[in-house]
Design a protein around this motif. Structure first.
Motif, PDB file in Angstrom:
ATOM      1  N   ASN A  92      27.084 -61.043   2.567  1.00 52.51           N
ATOM      2  CA  ASN A  92      27.510 -60.286   3.755  1.00 52.51           C
ATOM      3  C   ASN A  92      28.997 -60.517   3.992  1.00 52.51           C
ATOM      4  O   ASN A  92      29.610 -61.392   3.372  1.00 52.51           O
ATOM      5  CB  ASN A  92      26.688 -60.687   4.997  1.00 52.51           C
ATOM      6  CG  ASN A  92      26.705 -62.175   5.215  1.00 52.51           C
ATOM      7  OD1 ASN A  92      27.750 -62.754   5.441  1.00 52.51           O
ATOM      8  ND2 ASN A  92      25.543 -62.810   5.125  1.00 52.51           N
ATOM      9  N   GLY A  93      29.536 -59.729   4.904  1.00 55.61           N
ATOM     10  CA  GLY A  93      30.969 -59.801   5.165  1.00 55.61           C
ATOM     11  C   GLY A  93      31.369 -61.115   5.820  1.00 55.61           C
ATOM     12  O   GLY A  93      32.465 -61.623   5.564  1.00 55.61           O
ATOM     13  N   PHE A  94      30.485 -61.646   6.657  1.00 55.73           N
ATOM     14  CA  PHE A  94      30.823 -62.908   7.323  1.00 55.73           C
ATOM     15  C   PHE A  94      31.077 -63.987   6.262  1.00 55.73           C
ATOM     16  O   PHE A  94      32.081 -64.701   6.297  1.00 55.73           O
ATOM     17  CB  PHE A  94      29.683 -63.326   8.267  1.00 55.73           C
ATOM     18  CG  PHE A  94      30.086 -64.410   9.237  1.00 55.73           C
ATOM     19  CD1 PHE A  94      30.291 -64.105  10.571  1.00 55.73           C
ATOM     20  CD2 PHE A  94      30.290 -65.719   8.829  1.00 55.73           C
ATOM     21  CE1 PHE A  94      30.687 -65.081  11.479  1.00 55.73           C
ATOM     22  CE2 PHE A  94      30.682 -66.696   9.712  1.00 55.73           C
ATOM     23  CZ  PHE A  94      30.884 -66.376  11.044  1.00 55.73           C
ATOM     24  N   ASN A  97      34.379 -63.401   4.286  1.00 54.67           N
ATOM     25  CA  ASN A  97      35.569 -63.810   5.043  1.00 54.67           C
ATOM     26  C   ASN A  97      35.659 -65.329   5.135  1.00 54.67           C
ATOM     27  O   ASN A  97      36.731 -65.920   4.976  1.00 54.67           O
ATOM     28  CB  ASN A  97      35.502 -63.242   6.469  1.00 54.67           C
ATOM     29  CG  ASN A  97      36.259 -61.932   6.586  1.00 54.67           C
ATOM     30  OD1 ASN A  97      37.139 -61.648   5.793  1.00 54.67           O
ATOM     31  ND2 ASN A  97      35.909 -61.154   7.591  1.00 54.67           N
ATOM     32  N   HIS A 118      38.125 -60.729  13.554  1.00 52.91           N
ATOM     33  CA  HIS A 118      36.691 -61.033  13.685  1.00 52.91           C
ATOM     34  C   HIS A 118      36.404 -62.540  13.625  1.00 52.91           C
ATOM     35  O   HIS A 118      37.123 -63.299  12.984  1.00 52.91           O
ATOM     36  CB  HIS A 118      35.960 -60.329  12.533  1.00 52.91           C
ATOM     37  CG  HIS A 118      34.484 -60.317  12.664  1.00 52.91           C
ATOM     38  ND1 HIS A 118      33.667 -61.156  11.944  1.00 52.91           N
ATOM     39  CD2 HIS A 118      33.674 -59.576  13.457  1.00 52.91           C
ATOM     40  CE1 HIS A 118      32.402 -60.908  12.270  1.00 52.91           C
ATOM     41  NE2 HIS A 118      32.382 -59.950  13.184  1.00 52.91           N
ATOM     42  N   SER A 120      34.380 -64.167  11.908  1.00 54.17           N
ATOM     43  CA  SER A 120      34.219 -64.737  10.559  1.00 54.17           C
ATOM     44  C   SER A 120      35.568 -65.158   9.979  1.00 54.17           C
ATOM     45  O   SER A 120      35.655 -66.147   9.240  1.00 54.17           O
ATOM     46  CB  SER A 120      33.552 -63.718   9.634  1.00 54.17           C
ATOM     47  OG  SER A 120      34.211 -62.464   9.689  1.00 54.17           O
ATOM     48  N   GLU A 162      42.610 -56.732  10.688  1.00 54.76           N
ATOM     49  CA  GLU A 162      41.562 -55.748  10.414  1.00 54.76           C
ATOM     50  C   GLU A 162      42.226 -54.384  10.317  1.00 54.76           C
ATOM     51  O   GLU A 162      43.253 -54.160  10.981  1.00 54.76           O
ATOM     52  CB  GLU A 162      40.542 -55.706  11.562  1.00 54.76           C
ATOM     53  CG  GLU A 162      39.531 -56.815  11.477  1.00 54.76           C
ATOM     54  CD  GLU A 162      38.675 -56.957  12.727  1.00 54.76           C
ATOM     55  OE1 GLU A 162      38.281 -55.941  13.321  1.00 54.76           O
ATOM     56  OE2 GLU A 162      38.407 -58.111  13.096  1.00 54.76           O
ATOM     57  N   SER A 166      37.142 -54.077  15.391  1.00 59.12           N
ATOM     58  CA  SER A 166      35.712 -53.838  15.592  1.00 59.12           C
ATOM     59  C   SER A 166      35.311 -53.599  17.039  1.00 59.12           C
ATOM     60  O   SER A 166      34.344 -52.900  17.308  1.00 59.12           O
ATOM     61  CB  SER A 166      34.913 -55.018  15.039  1.00 59.12           C
ATOM     62  OG  SER A 166      35.266 -56.206  15.716  1.00 59.12           O
ATOM     63  N   ASP A 191      40.772 -56.846   6.516  1.00 60.32           N
ATOM     64  CA  ASP A 191      39.331 -56.704   6.681  1.00 60.32           C
ATOM     65  C   ASP A 191      39.046 -55.228   6.975  1.00 60.32           C
ATOM     66  O   ASP A 191      39.392 -54.712   8.029  1.00 60.32           O
ATOM     67  CB  ASP A 191      38.885 -57.609   7.842  1.00 60.32           C
ATOM     68  CG  ASP A 191      37.390 -57.564   8.072  1.00 60.32           C
ATOM     69  OD1 ASP A 191      36.754 -56.586   7.670  1.00 60.32           O
ATOM     70  OD2 ASP A 191      36.865 -58.518   8.684  1.00 60.32           O
ATOM     71  N   ALA A 193      36.106 -53.843   7.254  1.00 58.72           N
ATOM     72  CA  ALA A 193      34.685 -53.681   7.636  1.00 58.72           C
ATOM     73  C   ALA A 193      34.426 -52.319   8.287  1.00 58.72           C
ATOM     74  O   ALA A 193      33.425 -51.671   7.995  1.00 58.72           O
ATOM     75  CB  ALA A 193      34.259 -54.808   8.565  1.00 58.72           C
ATOM     76  N   HIS A 194      35.331 -51.891   9.171  1.00 61.33           N
ATOM     77  CA  HIS A 194      35.105 -50.624   9.885  1.00 61.33           C
ATOM     78  C   HIS A 194      35.953 -49.479   9.319  1.00 61.33           C
ATOM     79  O   HIS A 194      35.988 -48.395   9.897  1.00 61.33           O
ATOM     80  CB  HIS A 194      35.359 -50.820  11.385  1.00 61.33           C
ATOM     81  CG  HIS A 194      34.437 -51.854  11.947  1.00 61.33           C
ATOM     82  ND1 HIS A 194      33.165 -51.557  12.385  1.00 61.33           N
ATOM     83  CD2 HIS A 194      34.583 -53.201  12.066  1.00 61.33           C
ATOM     84  CE1 HIS A 194      32.576 -52.676  12.775  1.00 61.33           C
ATOM     85  NE2 HIS A 194      33.408 -53.691  12.589  1.00 61.33           N
ATOM     86  N   THR A 220      32.831 -54.191   3.567  1.00 65.24           N
ATOM     87  CA  THR A 220      31.460 -54.623   3.834  1.00 65.24           C
ATOM     88  C   THR A 220      30.474 -53.505   3.524  1.00 65.24           C
ATOM     89  O   THR A 220      30.786 -52.317   3.639  1.00 65.24           O
ATOM     90  CB  THR A 220      31.284 -55.091   5.291  1.00 65.24           C
ATOM     91  OG1 THR A 220      31.623 -54.032   6.170  1.00 65.24           O
ATOM     92  CG2 THR A 220      32.137 -56.298   5.591  1.00 65.24           C
ATOM     93  N   LYS A 223      27.931 -51.629   7.074  1.00 60.49           N
ATOM     94  CA  LYS A 223      28.342 -50.696   8.116  1.00 60.49           C
ATOM     95  C   LYS A 223      28.256 -49.268   7.549  1.00 60.49           C
ATOM     96  O   LYS A 223      27.158 -48.795   7.333  1.00 60.49           O
ATOM     97  CB  LYS A 223      29.702 -51.114   8.663  1.00 60.49           C
ATOM     98  CG  LYS A 223      29.594 -52.574   9.205  1.00 60.49           C
ATOM     99  CD  LYS A 223      30.815 -53.084   9.841  1.00 60.49           C
ATOM    100  CE  LYS A 223      30.799 -54.596  10.008  1.00 60.49           C
ATOM    101  NZ  LYS A 223      29.686 -55.163  10.762  1.00 60.49           N
ATOM    102  N   GLY A 229      26.369 -56.587   2.434  1.00 61.99           N
ATOM    103  CA  GLY A 229      27.201 -57.336   1.498  1.00 61.99           C
ATOM    104  C   GLY A 229      28.664 -57.324   1.887  1.00 61.99           C
ATOM    105  O   GLY A 229      29.087 -56.559   2.759  1.00 61.99           O
TER     106      GLY A 229
HETATM  107  C1  LIG Z   1      35.639 -56.828  11.374  1.00 57.98           C
HETATM  108  C2  LIG Z   1      34.402 -57.440  10.799  1.00 57.98           C
HETATM  109  N1  LIG Z   1      34.521 -58.252   9.748  1.00 57.98           N
HETATM  110  C3  LIG Z   1      33.452 -58.832   9.192  1.00 57.98           C
HETATM  111  C4  LIG Z   1      32.192 -58.622   9.696  1.00 57.98           C
HETATM  112  C5  LIG Z   1      31.026 -59.300   9.052  1.00 57.98           C
HETATM  113  O1  LIG Z   1      30.381 -58.415   8.187  1.00 57.98           O
HETATM  114  P1  LIG Z   1      28.820 -58.514   7.952  1.00 57.98           P
HETATM  115  O2  LIG Z   1      28.161 -57.830   9.101  1.00 57.98           O
HETATM  116  O3  LIG Z   1      28.586 -57.836   6.652  1.00 57.98           O
HETATM  117  O4  LIG Z   1      28.472 -59.971   7.911  1.00 57.98           O
HETATM  118  C6  LIG Z   1      32.012 -57.773  10.777  1.00 57.98           C
HETATM  119  C7  LIG Z   1      30.662 -57.546  11.337  1.00 57.98           C
HETATM  120  O5  LIG Z   1      30.423 -57.432  12.491  1.00 57.98           O
HETATM  121  C8  LIG Z   1      33.151 -57.169  11.358  1.00 57.98           C
HETATM  122  O6  LIG Z   1      33.056 -56.353  12.422  1.00 57.98           O
END
Ligand SMILES: Cc1ncc(COP(=O)(O)O)c(C=O)c1O
Length: 367
Positions: A92-94, A97, A118, A120, A162, A166, A191, A193-194, A220, A223, A229
Motif C-alpha cells: 500500500n501507499g502508506f 512512503n 500525508h 505516511s 503531494e 488529500s 506523492d 496518491a490523488h 498508489t 485510489k 498498492g
Molecule cells: C497523499 C496520500 N499518500 C499516501 C496515502 C497512503 O496510500 P494507501 O491508502 O495506499 O496506503 C494516502 C492515503 O490516504 C494519501 O492520501
C-alpha cells in the motif's frame, strides 16, 4: 475506569471519536475516482488469473520466495509506463512512503516537507534519522529559504510534497518546486496518491512530463486505480537501495501476486480509451463543481466548517439526506479546520452535483 475507556471517553467529549461506518448513499467520499473498483474487466482479469493457477498469497518476502512473475511484470511494465529507471511495488501507499522516508534520507541529510503532506510521509520522516524541516503549505519562498540555508550543510537535500493534497484538494506548484529542486540539487519526492489516473496529459499524474532526473514519484493503487498498492518510481540506484535496505520491504511478506497483477491491469485500463473517457468525464465534473463552489478544481473539495462538532453533525445530516459524505477532523487536518471532504468520481452526474450543493446550502455561505 479502564485507561482506554477513559481515553475514548475523552475523544468522545472532544467530538473526535472515530468509528467504522459502512458505505451508504451516493458516493461523495471514496477515492474510487474513475470507478475502477467495480470495473468488469478488472474483475474478469482477477477471476481468470485465479482460474489459470495464480496463487492466493505470495508465500514470503520479496527477497525470498515471495517474488513472483506478477510482481516482476508489474514493476517492469510500470518502469516503461512512467519512463523511469526502475519501480518497486509495496502492499500500500502508506508502506511505500514509510519505506522511502525511513530509508533514503540519512543522518547527514535534510528533508524539507510541506506542512500538509500525508501522515505516511511525516511518520516516515520522524522515524528516520535525517533532519527535517516543515514549511508552510505551498509556500515557495519558505521552501527556497530552507533549501538555501541547508544546501551546504546537508549531504543530500530532499523535498517532500503531494501533487494533489488529500484533504485540501489543491495542487502543488510543481514546476516551480521542480526548478527549486534543480537549483539546490535536491531530490524531489512527489506523492501522486490523488494525481495518479486523474491528472497529467495521459493520467500518469500531475508530474507527467517532468524530467526524471532527481525525481521520485509514488503512485498508489487504492485510489483512482481501484485496486491496492504503492508503486515507487525512481532511478535504478534508488530502487536498488530500497531493495537492499528498506526494512518495510525486506521484513514483510510480499503482497499477493493477484494484487500486483491487478495493479498492472488497472494501469493498462487507465491508459486505454475507456480510462481516458472516464478521466475526461471526471475532469468535466471537476470544472463544473469548481464553477459552482470555486476552489482548486480538483476532484477533492473541502468544505471547511472549523468546529469538530459542526463537521460531525453536518456529515450526519448529509448521510441522512442520502449522500455519503464524511467529516474530517484534527489530527488529520489542522486544529479549527474540521471539514466535510467531498470527492468526485467519474460516475457522478451534473444533476447529482447540483443536488448535493443544494443539500449543502446551510454549510456554504454565499452560495
Ligand atoms: C497523499 C496520500 N499518500 C499516501 C496515502 C497512503 O496510500 P494507501 O491508502 O495506499 O496506503 C494516502 C492515503 O490516504 C494519501 O492520501
Amino acid at each position: 475506569m479502564n485507561l482506554f475507556l477513559k481515553k475514548l471517553a475523552q475523544l468522545e467529549d472532544q467530538n473526535r471519536l472515530r468509528s467504522l461506518k459502512l458505505p451508504g448513499g451516493i458516493d461523495f467520499s471514496s477515492n474510487d475516482y474513475l470507478g475502477f473498483r467495480s470495473h468488469p474487466s478488472l474483475k474478469k482479469a482477477a477471476i481468470e488469473a485465479l482460474e489459470n493457477g495464480m496463487d492466493l498469497g505470495s508465500g514470503g518476502s520479496r527477497l525470498l520466495r515471495g517474488h513472483t512473475e506478477a510482481h516482476q511484470n508489474l514493476e517492469e511494465f510500470a518502469a516503461r509506463y512512467y519512463g523511469c529507471g526502475k519501480t518497486l511495488y509495496f502492499a500500500n501507499g502508506f508502506m511505500a512512503n514509510y519505506a522511502l522516508f525511513t530509508t533514503l534520507p540519512t543522518r547527514h541529510d535534510v528533508v524539507v516537507y510541506d506542512a500538509y503532506t500525508h501522515a505516511s510521509v511525516r511518520d516516515g520522516i520522524h522515524a528516520g534519522t535525517a533532519k527535517s524541516v516543515k514549511v508552510p503549505h505551498n509556500d515557495l519562498n519558505a521552501f527556497e529559504d530552507v533549501l538555501k540555508r541547508y544546501r551546504d550543510k546537508a549531504e543530500t537535500l530532499y523535498i517532500a510534497i503531494e501533487s494533489v493534497y488529500s484533504m485540501d484538494g489543491d495542487f502543488a506548484p510543481l514546476s516551480e518546486l521542480y526548478k527549486l529542486a534543480q537549483l539546490y540539487e535536491a531530490i524531489l519526492i512527489i506523492d501522486e496518491a490523488h494525481g495518479t489516473g486523474v491528472w497529467g496529459k495521459t493520467g500518469k499524474g500531475v508530474s507527467e512530463g517532468l524530467p526524471q532526473e532527481n525525481l521520485v514519484t509514488l503512485h498508489t493503487g487504492g485510489k483512482a486505480l481501484g485496486v491496492a498498492g504503492g508503486l515507487i518510481c525512481a532511478s535504478a540506484d534508488i530502487i536498488d537501495m530500497l531493495i537492499n535496505t528498506a526494512r518495510p520491504f525486506i521484513y514483510s511478506t510480499a503482497p499477493p501476486p493477484l494484487q500486483a497483477y491487478l495493479m498492472q491491469k488497472a494501469l493498462e485500463l487507465s491508459a486505454s480509451d475507456e480510462g481516458c473517457t472516464r478521466r475526461n468525464d471526471l475532469r468535466t465534473l471537476c470544472t463544473y463543481a469548481q464553477e459552482k463552489l470555486s476552489g482548486a478544481g480538483s476532484q477533492i473539495i473541502p468544505i471547511i466548517l472549523g468546529d469538530d462538532k459542526c463537521a460531525v453533525d453536518a456529515a450526519s445530516d448529509m448521510q441522512k439526506a442520502g449522500y455519503d459524505i464524511r467529516a474530517i477532523r484534527p489530527p488529520t487536518v489542522p486544529e479549527n479546520t474540521a471539514r466535510l471532504r467531498l470527492s468526485l468520481n467519474a460516475q457522478l452526474t451534473k444533476p447529482q452535483i447540483d443536488s448535493v450543493i443544494s443539500a449543502l446550502a446551510d454549510y456554504l455561505p454565499g452560495i
